[in-house]
Design a protein around this motif. Sequence first.
Motif, short mmCIF file in Angstrom:
data_model
loop_
_atom_site.label_atom_id
_atom_site.label_comp_id
_atom_site.label_asym_id
_atom_site.label_seq_id
_atom_site.Cartn_x
_atom_site.Cartn_y
_atom_site.Cartn_z
N GLY A 1 0.81 -1.22 0.00
CA GLY A 1 0.00 0.00 0.00
C GLY A 1 0.83 1.26 0.00
O GLY A 1 0.35 2.34 0.36
N CYS A 2 2.10 1.15 -0.38
CA CYS A 2 2.94 2.35 -0.43
C CYS A 2 3.98 2.21 -1.53
O CYS A 2 4.31 1.10 -1.96
N ALA A 3 4.47 3.34 -1.99
CA ALA A 3 5.54 3.38 -2.98
C ALA A 3 6.59 4.35 -2.48
O ALA A 3 6.29 5.31 -1.75
N PHE A 4 7.83 4.09 -2.86
CA PHE A 4 8.96 4.91 -2.43
C PHE A 4 9.37 5.82 -3.59
O PHE A 4 9.30 5.41 -4.76
N CYS A 5 9.79 7.02 -3.26
CA CYS A 5 10.30 7.93 -4.29
C CYS A 5 11.51 8.63 -3.71
O CYS A 5 11.42 9.26 -2.65
N ASN A 6 12.63 8.50 -4.36
CA ASN A 6 13.85 9.12 -3.84
C ASN A 6 14.15 10.40 -4.61
O ASN A 6 14.58 10.34 -5.76
N ALA A 7 13.92 11.53 -3.96
CA ALA A 7 14.19 12.82 -4.61
C ALA A 7 15.67 13.18 -4.56
O ALA A 7 16.11 14.13 -5.19
N ASP A 8 16.45 12.41 -3.77
CA ASP A 8 17.85 12.80 -3.52
C ASP A 8 18.81 12.34 -4.61
O ASP A 8 19.77 13.04 -4.92
N GLY A 9 18.61 11.14 -5.13
CA GLY A 9 19.60 10.64 -6.08
C GLY A 9 19.18 9.34 -6.71
O GLY A 9 18.05 8.87 -6.53
N ASP A 10 20.10 8.77 -7.48
CA ASP A 10 19.86 7.47 -8.12
C ASP A 10 20.29 6.36 -7.17
O ASP A 10 21.34 6.46 -6.53
N PHE A 11 19.54 5.29 -7.13
CA PHE A 11 19.90 4.10 -6.36
C PHE A 11 20.47 3.04 -7.30
O PHE A 11 19.83 2.71 -8.31
N LEU A 12 21.63 2.53 -6.97
CA LEU A 12 22.12 1.30 -7.63
C LEU A 12 22.03 0.22 -6.55
O LEU A 12 22.73 0.29 -5.53
N ILE A 13 21.15 -0.75 -6.75
CA ILE A 13 20.86 -1.74 -5.72
C ILE A 13 21.53 -3.07 -6.09
O ILE A 13 21.42 -3.53 -7.23
N VAL A 14 22.24 -3.64 -5.11
CA VAL A 14 22.94 -4.92 -5.30
C VAL A 14 22.33 -5.93 -4.33
O VAL A 14 22.74 -6.01 -3.18
#
Length: 517
Positions: free
Chosen positions: A202-215
């Motif tokens: 029931g939620c979504a994340f939004c990162n206004a700060d930068g790009d995420f590279l997820i490992v």
Amino acid sequence: MCAQGDDLLTLSLTPTRLACSPLARSSPASGTYKHPPAMSGSPADPRPPEPEQNGGGDGYAYLSGLGNSFSSEAVPGSLPANGHNSPLLCPLGLYAEQLSGTSFTTPRHRNLRTWMYRIKPSVTHDPFHPRDPPNPRLLADFHDPRAAVATPTQLRWRPRDADKDADLDFVDGLYTVCGAGSSFLRHGFAVHMYAANKSMDGCAFCNADGDFLIVPQQGKLLITTECGKMLVPPGEIVVIPQGFRFAVDLPDGPSRGYVSEIFGAHFQLPDLGPIGANGLASARDFLSPTAWYEQAHRPGYVIVQKYGGELFTATQDFSPFNVVAWHGNYVPYKYDLSKFCPFNTVLFDHADPSVNTVLTAPTDKPGVALLDFVIFPPRWLVAENTFRPPYYHRNCMSEFMGLIYGVYEAKADGFLPGGASLHSCMTPHGPDTKTYEATISKLGGPEANTPTRLSGTLAFMFESALIPRVCRWALESPSRDLDYYQCWIGLKSHFSHGKDGSDGPATTSSDDKDGEK
Ligand SMILES: O=C(O)Cc1cc(O)ccc1O
Ligand SMILES: [Fe+2]
């Protein structure tokens, strides 16, 4: 080569310079990707993808090619025709919305933006408020020494699982380890890790700060984005550029991994220089999602926005994944690390790790990275008369490392899958005592110069020109290995000059003092 632990498969061949048999890739995670029909990178052909023909081998449909300008429609005819981005009325009554990844006036070859055609625009929500509860372990400004401190000490952490007594989704399970600069100034980076045991609901994340590279290191991530869905198992990485809304499901249960976040820059493929036109990561192996949307009424749906490292929430009554069609070149993407084509020395000496750069986020100075993502993949080691594990060094760049699986070639013990290490600017480091001693014990024997295949291991490094401060909670964490320095303390002097009648002139008094006791 003897840096590996017992669980590594090491193959030996009779030394021969030209004949190395090609072996199958050994990633635990990969799918056979079939190239899509005329869809990929072809704005002129907006046919919807057909999952059977356009699969990533994981049940989802993808578009291939880093940097392409893509078009994707979940419903035929939902993209505006005739080259319009913002027609008076969009097809099917959709709203047009642009997401910019660069300033409008960024030179064309670096300009990034995507047009989305959605059921309702993103702006349709109640006001943002500070999230309750906050996540106090996220940081995006590293200038305040009260939150993060400078230390030249070699740091290492053991792997950490999500607390079993707490429900932690990707947002709550995320914590910053170190970083430099500031998202407010659009220059810097952060390294986070995550340990989660619950899908976002029931939620979504939004990162206004930068790009995420997820490992991801343990457990697949099923990531729903405004451009569509991507399944990302350990062995693959995913980049979610600044501003995209996304939700993370955990189809395998608990999951943990690493995240590098860059402020004010985006990742790109490294230049290949004298390597030529081919090698390392190929643009065509990067996969972006295809349009997917949900239309249902979703009262109380929460957007969680990370802004300056703090979390804010806004409520709306629909899913943000309501994009029926999109086109553009600002997109999330994933990459299977087993597709990486490594280069290395083929005669003598140890190549710098930059030779295995997958993606780089540049600074304004040529050759100086805000953040390089480098891997240490399975590969042949063939260098002759060479100390094959990493050399001892002090680097003007700072090195954060993680291990996805196996044993890292410089550390026989203590650096575990899911663990991490940080060797900051000019902090000395290199192979542990066991690795050094095991390597030189083979001197003179047949193994020293035998080609060996380093298999069953995948480590990586986030390397930055900026000097990180380390978050207090990371320094004080029970998973910190306070005895890390001990792994080098046993390194003995092997200096034999002038001792025991050996080959040099008489020893000096300082040699005597410094000699092994
Ligand atoms: O420190 C490390 O383990 C990473 C590293 C590996 C290597 O092969 C050479 C230099 C380097 O920093
Ligand atoms: Fe290093």
